[in-house]
Structures are given as C-alpha cells and as structure tokens.
Design a protein around this motif. Structure first.
Motif, short mmCIF file in Angstrom:
data_model
loop_
_atom_site.label_atom_id
_atom_site.label_comp_id
_atom_site.label_asym_id
_atom_site.label_seq_id
_atom_site.Cartn_x
_atom_site.Cartn_y
_atom_site.Cartn_z
N LEU A 1 -4.50 11.00 11.48
CA LEU A 1 -3.45 10.84 10.49
C LEU A 1 -3.48 9.43 9.92
CD1 LEU A 1 -0.74 11.74 9.13
CD2 LEU A 1 0.40 10.78 11.16
N PHE A 2 -3.37 9.33 8.60
CA PHE A 2 -3.24 8.06 7.90
C PHE A 2 -1.98 8.15 7.04
CE2 PHE A 2 -7.67 8.92 8.65
CZ PHE A 2 -8.15 7.72 9.19
N VAL A 3 -1.20 7.09 6.99
CA VAL A 3 0.01 7.09 6.18
C VAL A 3 0.08 5.82 5.35
CG1 VAL A 3 1.35 8.58 7.74
CG2 VAL A 3 1.40 6.10 8.06
N ARG A 4 0.99 5.85 4.37
CA ARG A 4 1.30 4.73 3.50
C ARG A 4 0.03 4.19 2.83
NH1 ARG A 4 5.02 1.39 7.46
NH2 ARG A 4 5.87 0.31 5.66
N SER A 5 -0.13 2.89 2.78
CA SER A 5 -1.25 2.31 2.03
C SER A 5 -2.59 2.70 2.65
CB SER A 5 -1.12 0.79 1.94
OG SER A 5 -1.23 0.18 3.21
N ASP A 6 -2.64 2.87 3.98
CA ASP A 6 -3.90 3.29 4.61
C ASP A 6 -4.33 4.65 4.07
OD1 ASP A 6 -4.24 1.03 6.19
OD2 ASP A 6 -3.30 1.93 7.97
N ALA A 7 -3.38 5.56 3.87
CA ALA A 7 -3.69 6.89 3.36
C ALA A 7 -4.25 6.80 1.93
CB ALA A 7 -2.45 7.78 3.39
N VAL A 8 -3.55 6.06 1.08
CA VAL A 8 -3.98 5.94 -0.32
C VAL A 8 -5.38 5.33 -0.40
CG1 VAL A 8 -3.51 4.84 -2.54
CG2 VAL A 8 -1.63 5.81 -1.21
N LEU A 9 -5.59 4.23 0.32
CA LEU A 9 -6.88 3.54 0.24
C LEU A 9 -8.00 4.36 0.87
CD1 LEU A 9 -5.69 -0.11 0.95
CD2 LEU A 9 -6.22 0.96 -1.26
N ARG A 10 -7.70 5.10 1.90
CA ARG A 10 -8.72 5.96 2.53
C ARG A 10 -9.15 7.05 1.54
NH1 ARG A 10 -11.25 5.74 7.76
NH2 ARG A 10 -12.06 7.81 8.11
N VAL A 11 -8.20 7.63 0.82
CA VAL A 11 -8.53 8.64 -0.18
C VAL A 11 -9.34 8.02 -1.32
CG1 VAL A 11 -7.55 10.18 -1.94
CG2 VAL A 11 -6.58 10.16 0.37
#
Length: 148
Positions: free
Chosen positions: A77-87
């Motif tokens: 699971l990735f959330v917040r800025s980590d999620a956006v940048l990972r995508v």
C-alpha cells in the motif's frame, strides 16, 4: 477462501488506484490515468464501491472518510504523495519526470498533498454520486467486476 496475503479483489500482478468517486479532482485523476496509461498498467476502483470498501478495510484504512488516494501493488500500500509519485513514475513520457519530486522530504510532500486533499471539495467540487465508467473503460475498473 484461502488467505493469499493479498487484499480482496486484487491479483498479485495488479496495480490498483483507489480514488474518491464523488470528488471532481479525484475523477479527473482517474480520467487522466485512463488517458495516459496506454499500457493499461493500472486498474481503478472507487472507495465508495463494495470492492473499494473491502480493500480499505483490509489495509485498516477508514471506510467512511476519504482523505487520501491509495495505490496498491499486489499487497503493498502507498498513500498520499508516495502513491501519486509511484503512479507517475510508471507512466510514459514527461509525466515520469514528476516522480523526481521524491527527492523532497516526505513530510513536505505530504504537507502539500494534504492541503489539496483536505480542501478538494471546496476547490474542485463534488458529484452527488459516483460517476460510472463508460462502456469502453469498464475493463479498467474493479468496481462490480468479478475476477477469475
């Protein structure tokens, strides 16, 4: 059903973006991914759907308030800025360059993310109900679709 170590409705190879289906900004993000993910790497799921609720619960995330985008790769699971940048790092073209923002401290990135996320309805508006995907995009969504 055996415990596979994976969230419900997600296969080991899948990359899933959970988004707030009534938020105009979040729907814009989903449409952006459909448009720019030519290789169809990502599947989408609204947090309001039964599937989205089950995934949130599996990770121990709130199922009644949605203040962050979640991105799942298999069981990660990735959330917040980590999620956006990972995508963004997995998109082709210039969008990938934005993932370089990972060099900024997470606390700064998440502070900026939170300012937008916590004010997104006021800034961008909201829909009265979740928007349904068009027929040509239905396969990109987990919502209501059975996995075989």
């Amino acid at each position: 059903m055996p415990d596979t170590g994976l969230p419900p409705h997600i296969q080991a190879h899948e990359r899933v973006v959970l988004f707030d289906g009534v938020c105009r900004l979040c729907n814009g993000w989903a449409k952006f991914l459909i448009r720019h993910d030519a290789e169809r790497r990502f599947r989408l799921c609204s947090v309001q759907s039964q599937e989205g609720q089950a995934i949130l619960a599996w990770f121990g995330l709130p199922t009644d308030s949605f203040e962050t985008m979640a991105y799942i790769e298999g069981s990660q699971l990735f959330v917040r800025s980590d999620a956006v940048l990972r995508v963004l790092s997995q998109l082709s073209g210039g969008w990938r360059l934005l993932s370089g923002l990972r060099v900024l401290p997470r606390s700064l990135r998440d502070w900026c993310y939170d300012r937008i996320a916590l004010n997104r309805y006021r800034l961008f508006g909201r829909y009265d109900s979740c928007l349904l995907p068009s027929a040509d995009h239905q396969a990109r969504f987990i919502d209501g679709e059975s996995h075989s």
